[in-house]
Design a protein around this motif. Structure first.
Motif, short mmCIF file in Angstrom:
data_model
loop_
_atom_site.label_atom_id
_atom_site.label_comp_id
_atom_site.label_asym_id
_atom_site.label_seq_id
_atom_site.Cartn_x
_atom_site.Cartn_y
_atom_site.Cartn_z
N VAL A 192 1.32 15.42 34.05
CA VAL A 192 0.70 14.14 33.70
C VAL A 192 -0.31 14.39 32.59
CG1 VAL A 192 -0.76 12.23 34.46
CG2 VAL A 192 1.02 13.13 35.98
N LEU A 193 -0.17 13.68 31.48
CA LEU A 193 -1.07 13.84 30.34
C LEU A 193 -1.60 12.48 29.90
CD1 LEU A 193 0.84 16.43 28.09
CD2 LEU A 193 -1.20 16.86 29.46
N HIS A 194 -2.85 12.47 29.47
CA HIS A 194 -3.42 11.25 28.88
C HIS A 194 -3.26 11.24 27.37
CE1 HIS A 194 -5.15 8.57 31.79
NE2 HIS A 194 -5.66 9.57 32.48
N ASP A 195 -3.25 12.42 26.77
CA ASP A 195 -3.18 12.51 25.31
C ASP A 195 -1.73 12.52 24.86
OD1 ASP A 195 -3.20 13.41 22.60
OD2 ASP A 195 -5.22 14.21 22.91
N ILE A 196 -1.29 11.42 24.26
CA ILE A 196 0.10 11.30 23.84
C ILE A 196 0.45 12.34 22.78
CG2 ILE A 196 -0.42 9.53 22.12
CD1 ILE A 196 2.77 9.79 24.29
N ASN A 197 -0.53 12.76 21.98
CA ASN A 197 -0.23 13.74 20.94
C ASN A 197 -0.01 15.13 21.51
OD1 ASN A 197 -0.26 12.04 18.62
ND2 ASN A 197 -2.49 11.91 18.78
N PHE A 198 -0.69 15.48 22.60
CA PHE A 198 -0.38 16.74 23.27
C PHE A 198 1.04 16.68 23.84
CE2 PHE A 198 -4.98 17.81 23.55
CZ PHE A 198 -4.90 19.12 23.12
N ALA A 199 1.38 15.54 24.41
CA ALA A 199 2.74 15.37 24.95
C ALA A 199 3.76 15.50 23.83
CB ALA A 199 2.86 14.01 25.64
N GLY A 200 3.50 14.87 22.70
CA GLY A 200 4.45 14.90 21.60
C GLY A 200 4.64 16.29 21.02
N HIS A 201 3.56 17.07 21.04
CA HIS A 201 3.64 18.40 20.41
C HIS A 201 4.23 19.46 21.33
CE1 HIS A 201 2.65 21.42 17.41
NE2 HIS A 201 2.07 22.14 18.35
N TYR A 202 3.92 19.39 22.63
CA TYR A 202 4.29 20.48 23.53
C TYR A 202 5.43 20.16 24.49
CZ TYR A 202 0.04 22.83 21.99
OH TYR A 202 -0.93 23.43 21.22
N ALA A 203 5.67 18.89 24.76
CA ALA A 203 6.69 18.54 25.76
C ALA A 203 8.08 18.54 25.13
CB ALA A 203 6.39 17.17 26.36
N ASP A 204 9.06 18.83 25.97
CA ASP A 204 10.47 18.73 25.56
C ASP A 204 11.00 17.32 25.79
OD1 ASP A 204 11.18 21.71 25.05
OD2 ASP A 204 10.16 21.71 27.00
N ARG A 205 10.40 16.65 26.79
CA ARG A 205 10.78 15.27 27.12
C ARG A 205 9.53 14.50 27.50
NH1 ARG A 205 14.19 18.96 29.10
NH2 ARG A 205 12.70 19.29 30.80
N ILE A 206 9.55 13.20 27.24
CA ILE A 206 8.42 12.34 27.61
C ILE A 206 8.95 11.19 28.45
CG2 ILE A 206 6.61 10.80 26.78
CD1 ILE A 206 6.42 12.50 24.27
N CYS A 207 8.29 11.00 29.60
CA CYS A 207 8.61 9.89 30.49
C CYS A 207 7.44 8.92 30.45
CB CYS A 207 8.85 10.40 31.90
SG CYS A 207 9.29 9.13 33.10
N ALA A 208 7.64 7.76 29.84
CA ALA A 208 6.58 6.76 29.72
C ALA A 208 6.62 5.83 30.94
CB ALA A 208 6.74 5.97 28.44
N VAL A 209 5.49 5.75 31.64
CA VAL A 209 5.39 4.95 32.86
C VAL A 209 4.52 3.73 32.59
CG1 VAL A 209 4.77 4.97 35.31
CG2 VAL A 209 5.58 7.07 34.21
N LYS A 210 4.96 2.58 33.06
CA LYS A 210 4.20 1.35 32.88
C LYS A 210 4.45 0.43 34.08
CE LYS A 210 3.62 -2.55 29.69
NZ LYS A 210 4.13 -3.19 28.45
N ASN A 211 3.38 -0.06 34.66
CA ASN A 211 3.48 -0.99 35.79
C ASN A 211 4.35 -0.44 36.93
OD1 ASN A 211 1.88 -2.89 34.43
ND2 ASN A 211 3.68 -3.74 33.39
#
Length: 251
Positions: A192-211
């Protein structure tokens, strides 16, 4: 692979998680991102069976999270929550050693001690291993907790905001170390990350959660777009070309 099928958690008539259907491939880093209160941490704790679900099924590496014995599941998945409060005075090495409990039941072997040392070295904690946790900075303690989780030597590692209490330099170091763990140790890391740019740089996949639901799931290039981030975070976001890839700018 981590598979969630029709997973629901109902808190009240107005607050619920799900239904969630998602498959997280094995290997690499998958980042859970989204606004505050979206359900990221709740989703992670349900995957780690620290919170029960009302409906659906969760499988990790082919094991049904709801029915697998705890002693067996602890050898498959490890989890680090945000709230880590040890009342007992422990050294860094003693804390990291707790990661071996599913195997040693408190009686550490020479092999356990070797794995503890490797985990301490992996997080660059060798100079601190004899210090008590209350003698460390918040960032040093956070690294010790992550070392404990890696010491459990599970194929699947769940981390809830491990960058808490870390400054920018140590946040970068932590993400680099987690990337190494995914590549060199073959771990599947969900974070779980708050910084989207850390996610974009280091993650292989991003799961965006809303509501309480999965809004988008894809590669960083697929998620880091003006349209997707503006929709997920409900605030204008522009993605620019940075020196090391796309960067999200909020305004």
């Amino acid at each position: 692979m981590i598979s969630l099928t029709a997973v629901r958690k109902q808190y009240s008539s107005e607050v619920a998680i799900g239904p969630v259907d998602v498959q997280i491939p094995g290997g690499g880093i998958t980042a859970l991102v989204g606004p505050n209160g979206a359900g990221k941490s709740t989703l992670l704790t349900m995957i780690g069976r620290l919170l029960g679900i009302d409906e659906g099924t969760i499988e990790i590496g082919g094991y049904d999270v709801g029915s697998t014995a705890s002693k067996d599941l602890a050898k498959v998945v490890s989890i680090l929550r945000q709230e880590n409060h040890f009342v007992t005075r422990l050294t860094v090495r003693q804390l990291v050693g707790f990661g071996r409990f599913p195997y040693s039941k408190g009686r550490l072997t020479a092999e356990d001690e070797e794995i503890i040392s490797r985990s301490i070295d992996f997080l660059d904690l060798g100079a601190l291993e004899g210090r008590y946790l209350d003698q460390l900075s918040g960032g040093q303690r956070q690294r010790a907790y992550v070392a404990m989780v890696l010491c459990q030597e599970t194929d699947y590692v769940l981390l809830d905001e491990p960058l808490n209490n870390l400054d920018m330099r140590h946040s970068v170091q932590m993400m680099q170390q987690l990337k190494r763990a995914a590549i060199e140790l073959g771990r599947t890391i969900v974070i779980v990350l708050h910084d989207i740019n850390f996610a974009g740089h280091y993650a292989d996949r991003i799961c965006a959660v809303k509501n309480g639901q999965i809004a988008r799931f894809g590669t960083p290039d697929e998620i880091l777009t003006d349209e997707v981030l503006t929709e997920v975070f409900e605030t204008p976001v522009t993605v620019i070309d940075g020196p090391n890839g796309p960067l999200a700018v909020y305004y």
